[in-house]
Design a protein around this motif. Sequence first.
Motif, PDB file in Angstrom:
ATOM      1  N   VAL A   1      58.178 -13.848  28.097  1.00  0.00           N
ATOM      2  CA  VAL A   1      58.454 -12.692  27.251  1.00  0.00           C
ATOM      3  C   VAL A   1      57.292 -11.697  27.210  1.00  0.00           C
ATOM      4  CG1 VAL A   1      57.599 -13.531  25.023  1.00  0.00           C
ATOM      5  CG2 VAL A   1      59.684 -12.138  25.100  1.00  0.00           C
ATOM      6  N   GLY A   2      56.117 -12.110  27.682  1.00  0.00           N
ATOM      7  CA  GLY A   2      54.984 -11.188  27.734  1.00  0.00           C
ATOM      8  C   GLY A   2      53.924 -11.442  26.679  1.00  0.00           C
ATOM      9  N   LYS A   3      53.766 -12.688  26.263  1.00  0.00           N
ATOM     10  CA  LYS A   3      52.792 -13.011  25.206  1.00  0.00           C
ATOM     11  C   LYS A   3      51.360 -12.737  25.632  1.00  0.00           C
ATOM     12  CE  LYS A   3      54.230 -17.272  24.767  1.00  0.00           C
ATOM     13  NZ  LYS A   3      55.376 -17.191  25.705  1.00  0.00           N
ATOM     14  N   SER A   4      51.001 -13.133  26.845  1.00  0.00           N
ATOM     15  CA  SER A   4      49.614 -12.974  27.298  1.00  0.00           C
ATOM     16  C   SER A   4      49.224 -11.498  27.406  1.00  0.00           C
ATOM     17  CB  SER A   4      49.420 -13.667  28.653  1.00  0.00           C
ATOM     18  OG  SER A   4      49.624 -15.052  28.536  1.00  0.00           O
ATOM     19  N   THR A   5      50.124 -10.693  27.937  1.00  0.00           N
ATOM     20  CA  THR A   5      49.855  -9.253  28.041  1.00  0.00           C
ATOM     21  C   THR A   5      49.694  -8.633  26.667  1.00  0.00           C
ATOM     22  OG1 THR A   5      51.093  -9.095  30.115  1.00  0.00           O
ATOM     23  CG2 THR A   5      50.729  -7.048  28.898  1.00  0.00           C
TER      24      THR A   5
ATOM     25  N   GLU B   1      68.870 -12.324  29.858  1.00  0.00           N
ATOM     26  CA  GLU B   1      68.794 -11.765  31.215  1.00  0.00           C
ATOM     27  C   GLU B   1      67.439 -11.097  31.470  1.00  0.00           C
ATOM     28  OE1 GLU B   1      72.740 -12.697  30.097  1.00  0.00           O
ATOM     29  OE2 GLU B   1      71.323 -11.332  29.086  1.00  0.00           O
ATOM     30  N   ASP B   2      66.935 -10.371  30.462  1.00  0.00           N
ATOM     31  CA  ASP B   2      65.628  -9.720  30.614  1.00  0.00           C
ATOM     32  C   ASP B   2      64.510 -10.754  30.759  1.00  0.00           C
ATOM     33  OD1 ASP B   2      66.664  -7.187  30.518  1.00  0.00           O
ATOM     34  OD2 ASP B   2      66.248  -6.882  28.384  1.00  0.00           O
ATOM     35  N   ILE B   3      64.599 -11.824  29.991  1.00  0.00           N
ATOM     36  CA  ILE B   3      63.568 -12.861  30.037  1.00  0.00           C
ATOM     37  C   ILE B   3      63.557 -13.550  31.396  1.00  0.00           C
ATOM     38  CG2 ILE B   3      62.710 -14.981  28.996  1.00  0.00           C
ATOM     39  CD1 ILE B   3      62.571 -12.426  27.225  1.00  0.00           C
ATOM     40  N   VAL B   4      64.739 -13.916  31.899  1.00  0.00           N
ATOM     41  CA  VAL B   4      64.834 -14.583  33.194  1.00  0.00           C
ATOM     42  C   VAL B   4      64.283 -13.685  34.297  1.00  0.00           C
ATOM     43  CG1 VAL B   4      66.439 -15.451  34.942  1.00  0.00           C
ATOM     44  CG2 VAL B   4      66.721 -16.112  32.557  1.00  0.00           C
ATOM     45  N   GLN B   5      64.568 -12.400  34.228  1.00  0.00           N
ATOM     46  CA  GLN B   5      64.055 -11.464  35.234  1.00  0.00           C
ATOM     47  C   GLN B   5      62.520 -11.450  35.224  1.00  0.00           C
ATOM     48  OE1 GLN B   5      65.633  -7.478  34.958  1.00  0.00           O
ATOM     49  NE2 GLN B   5      64.085  -6.645  36.346  1.00  0.00           N
ATOM     50  N   ARG B   6      61.932 -11.474  34.046  1.00  0.00           N
ATOM     51  CA  ARG B   6      60.470 -11.479  33.944  1.00  0.00           C
ATOM     52  C   ARG B   6      59.884 -12.774  34.510  1.00  0.00           C
ATOM     53  NH1 ARG B   6      57.942  -8.336  28.820  1.00  0.00           N
ATOM     54  NH2 ARG B   6      59.182  -6.431  28.980  1.00  0.00           N
ATOM     55  N   ILE B   7      60.557 -13.885  34.276  1.00  0.00           N
ATOM     56  CA  ILE B   7      60.091 -15.161  34.821  1.00  0.00           C
ATOM     57  C   ILE B   7      60.078 -15.108  36.347  1.00  0.00           C
ATOM     58  CG2 ILE B   7      60.694 -17.605  35.112  1.00  0.00           C
ATOM     59  CD1 ILE B   7      61.673 -17.552  32.190  1.00  0.00           C
ATOM     60  N   HIS B   8      61.146 -14.551  36.925  1.00  0.00           N
ATOM     61  CA  HIS B   8      61.221 -14.432  38.383  1.00  0.00           C
ATOM     62  C   HIS B   8      60.153 -13.479  38.918  1.00  0.00           C
ATOM     63  CE1 HIS B   8      64.587 -17.003  38.950  1.00  0.00           C
ATOM     64  NE2 HIS B   8      65.448 -16.243  38.289  1.00  0.00           N
ATOM     65  N   GLU B   9      59.899 -12.398  38.184  1.00  0.00           N
ATOM     66  CA  GLU B   9      58.957 -11.385  38.652  1.00  0.00           C
ATOM     67  C   GLU B   9      57.525 -11.906  38.696  1.00  0.00           C
ATOM     68  OE1 GLU B   9      59.607  -8.087  36.065  1.00  0.00           O
ATOM     69  OE2 GLU B   9      61.319  -7.310  37.226  1.00  0.00           O
ATOM     70  N   ARG B  10      57.156 -12.792  37.779  1.00  0.00           N
ATOM     71  CA  ARG B  10      55.773 -13.255  37.807  1.00  0.00           C
ATOM     72  C   ARG B  10      55.552 -14.370  38.829  1.00  0.00           C
ATOM     73  NH1 ARG B  10      54.430 -15.928  31.936  1.00  0.00           N
ATOM     74  NH2 ARG B  10      55.662 -17.834  32.041  1.00  0.00           N
TER      75      ARG B  10
ATOM     76  N   ILE C   1      44.208 -13.122  11.576  1.00  0.00           N
ATOM     77  CA  ILE C   1      44.628 -13.945  12.713  1.00  0.00           C
ATOM     78  C   ILE C   1      46.076 -13.582  13.035  1.00  0.00           C
ATOM     79  CG2 ILE C   1      44.989 -16.271  13.612  1.00  0.00           C
ATOM     80  CD1 ILE C   1      42.914 -17.238  11.558  1.00  0.00           C
ATOM     81  N   ILE C   2      46.289 -12.989  14.203  1.00  0.00           N
ATOM     82  CA  ILE C   2      47.625 -12.589  14.650  1.00  0.00           C
ATOM     83  C   ILE C   2      48.034 -13.517  15.782  1.00  0.00           C
ATOM     84  CG2 ILE C   2      49.029 -10.743  15.649  1.00  0.00           C
ATOM     85  CD1 ILE C   2      46.912  -8.763  14.517  1.00  0.00           C
ATOM     86  N   THR C   3      49.160 -14.170  15.642  1.00  0.00           N
ATOM     87  CA  THR C   3      49.645 -15.074  16.680  1.00  0.00           C
ATOM     88  C   THR C   3      50.866 -14.473  17.354  1.00  0.00           C
ATOM     89  OG1 THR C   3      48.816 -17.025  15.527  1.00  0.00           O
ATOM     90  CG2 THR C   3      50.533 -17.378  17.160  1.00  0.00           C
ATOM     91  N   ILE C   4      50.849 -14.432  18.682  1.00  0.00           N
ATOM     92  CA  ILE C   4      51.968 -13.919  19.462  1.00  0.00           C
ATOM     93  C   ILE C   4      52.866 -15.088  19.853  1.00  0.00           C
ATOM     94  CG2 ILE C   4      52.656 -12.463  21.397  1.00  0.00           C
ATOM     95  CD1 ILE C   4      50.701 -11.125  19.426  1.00  0.00           C
ATOM     96  N   ALA C   5      54.141 -14.996  19.519  1.00  0.00           N
ATOM     97  CA  ALA C   5      55.085 -16.074  19.808  1.00  0.00           C
ATOM     98  C   ALA C   5      56.280 -15.522  20.570  1.00  0.00           C
ATOM     99  CB  ALA C   5      55.541 -16.762  18.521  1.00  0.00           C
TER     100      ALA C   5
END
Length: 222
Positions: A23-27, A145-154, A14-18
């Motif tokens: 941050v890209g957990k679903s992908t 900064e990278d995380i915020v950019q990803r939030i805006h992009e989706r 069982i591998i859990t992505i956190a």
Amino acid sequence: MNLRDKYQIPQDTIITIAGTVGVGKSTMTTRLAEALGFRTSFEKVDQNPYLDKFYQDFTRWSFHLQIYFLAERFKEQKRIFEYGGGFVQDRSVYEDTGIFARMLYEKGNMTKTDFDTYQSLFDAMVMTPYFPHPDIILYLEGSFEDIVQRIHERGRQMEQDTPLAYWRELYDRYEAWINQFSACPVLRMDINEYDVVNNPDSIHLILEKLSKKLNHPVIHGR
């Protein structure tokens, strides 16, 4: 030889992505499950009847939201147990109590009575030998900064309308949480180390690191 055998990852793992929001957990959950031939377990966001209301009024809906998540995650863990493992899971139940519920309580958006009730339910449901805990947590991290950019992009509107200060606090709390987490082995990976969307071969780097951590578990660290 398939990749699971190549990297000696047991079929009941069982591998859990956190990691924090965006941050890209679903992908990662999808790509890793495909590589290993595992089932997936996703957080049910689109069907959540409280999420939109929560972002509009934290105080009114925080307890409802957390109880909903706890119930859904418990049902998912039961499903994983019944299948006998072989899952990649999007987000852990530990994040709910260690980060989200606690933050809502400490920020005054959840009463002490509600928080104590939630914590009591969590302990009764999760902190038992019958609950199938993950074999490893793959923690995805990057700069704020990278995380915020990803939030805006989706482009989810409810997230776009959320104050930047909320994302900053959530980011900091995630870092504090993972630094003291000890319920199972943790593999930390920077989101700039791989690109499983545009460079599918980068999944091999992740599998190699997972294999080493699973076969030689050390709590914390890379």
